[in-house]
Enzyme design. Structure first.
Site, short mmCIF file in Angstrom:
data_model
loop_
_atom_site.label_atom_id
_atom_site.label_comp_id
_atom_site.label_asym_id
_atom_site.label_seq_id
_atom_site.Cartn_x
_atom_site.Cartn_y
_atom_site.Cartn_z
N GLN A 93 3.78 -9.66 7.54
CA GLN A 93 2.70 -9.19 6.67
C GLN A 93 2.87 -9.72 5.25
O GLN A 93 2.00 -9.51 4.41
CB GLN A 93 2.68 -7.66 6.64
N ASN A 94 3.99 -10.39 4.99
CA ASN A 94 4.29 -10.88 3.65
C ASN A 94 3.65 -12.25 3.43
O ASN A 94 3.39 -12.99 4.38
CB ASN A 94 5.80 -10.97 3.45
N ASP A 96 5.09 -14.46 1.13
CA ASP A 96 6.12 -15.39 0.65
C ASP A 96 6.58 -16.27 1.81
O ASP A 96 6.15 -16.10 2.96
CB ASP A 96 7.30 -14.62 0.05
N HIS A 111 -1.21 -12.40 6.82
CA HIS A 111 -1.93 -12.20 5.56
C HIS A 111 -1.98 -13.47 4.72
O HIS A 111 -2.31 -13.41 3.53
CB HIS A 111 -1.30 -11.06 4.77
N ASN A 204 13.73 0.53 8.75
CA ASN A 204 13.02 0.67 7.48
C ASN A 204 13.84 1.51 6.51
O ASN A 204 14.72 2.28 6.92
CB ASN A 204 11.65 1.33 7.71
N ALA A 221 17.30 -3.30 4.58
CA ALA A 221 17.05 -4.28 5.64
C ALA A 221 18.21 -5.26 5.79
O ALA A 221 18.57 -5.65 6.91
CB ALA A 221 15.76 -5.04 5.36
#
Length: 237
Positions: A93-94, A96, A111, A204, A221
């Site tokens: 979902q990042n 970078d 994304h 998480n 993480a």
């Protein structure tokens, strides 16, 4: 310890929490802001139409921060595990490129990516070297001020959904890392995996009330991802 051979098709979903330890802000806070900007100022197609200079400055800043950041132990672990799996799907979902720089070969960046552009005129895509501005000319259609970050903004459809759904329906292990999994469509991924009899795990910083996860491990993480994949599942370091 699990026998890793029992998991032949693994889907991993990563969110902002995996990159936070590399120094990248999640950009959200309790006030509903992104880096001191309202979402509707910088993260919608309408915002780009209304104030493209502001949007370009915002994403140039994010791109500079992402370029300076380095992959952490969690990114490196996932890259190390990938070639050991019969079928591995990494969905991020990042925006970078830390997974790619860690060595991951196949990343579905649902994304979009900060280091890519999209032309709103001809819809061609390409890589960004440096920064974007409203003075840039599209190298494909030669129009001015048509290049935007290839980022999925609010109100737009995430990328690679067909591939993601196909792999979710076939996986036998689904692992969500650094994400609360509360925003759709990603929030529905665990439901799809569970419906198809997959073992479901959340790694998480915070726990979850989502009963669809068979196992939840909380912590940083960079610590819990290697511990889970190497120590619990038995993948080689």
């Amino acid at each position: 310890m699990f026998d890793m051979s029992q998991f032949r098709r693994i889907v991993v979903l990563t969110g902002a929490g995996i990159s936070a330890e590399s120094g990248l802000s999640t950009f959200r806070d309790g006030g509903g802001l992104w880096d001191n900007h309202r979402i509707d100022e910088v993260a919608t197609p309408e915002a780009f139409d209304l104030n493209p200079d502001l949007v370009q400055r915002f994403y140039n800043q994010r791109r500079r921060a992402a370029t300076k950041a380095q992959p952490n132990a969690a990114h490196l672990c996932l890259a190390q595990v990938e070639p050991q799996c019969e079928h591995w799907t990494l969905v991020s979902q990042n925006v970078d490129d830390l997974h790619q720089r860690a060595g991951s070969q196949h990343v579905l960046s649902m994304h979009g990516q900060l280091d890519q552009y999209l032309c709103v005129n001809c819809h061609k895509e390409g890589n960004i070297t440096g920064e974007l501005s409203t003075q840039d000319v599209c190298p494909h259609c030669h129009k001015v001020a048509t290049l935007r970050p290839r980022i999925v903004w609010f109100g737009e459809m995430p990328l690679y959904l067909d591939d993601i759904m196909t792999n979710l329906m076939a996986c036998d292990l689904f692992v969500a890392i650094g994400t609360s999994g509360t925003v759709y469509p990603a929030a529905g991924f665990v439901e799809i995996a569970k419906r198809n009899k997959a073992h479901t795990v959340m790694l998480n910083l915070d726990g979850t009330d989502n009963l669809l996860f068979d196992k939840t491990i909380t912590g940083q993480a960079s610590q819990i991802v290697p511990a889970y994949f190497y120590d619990e599942l038995g993948f080689k370091r």
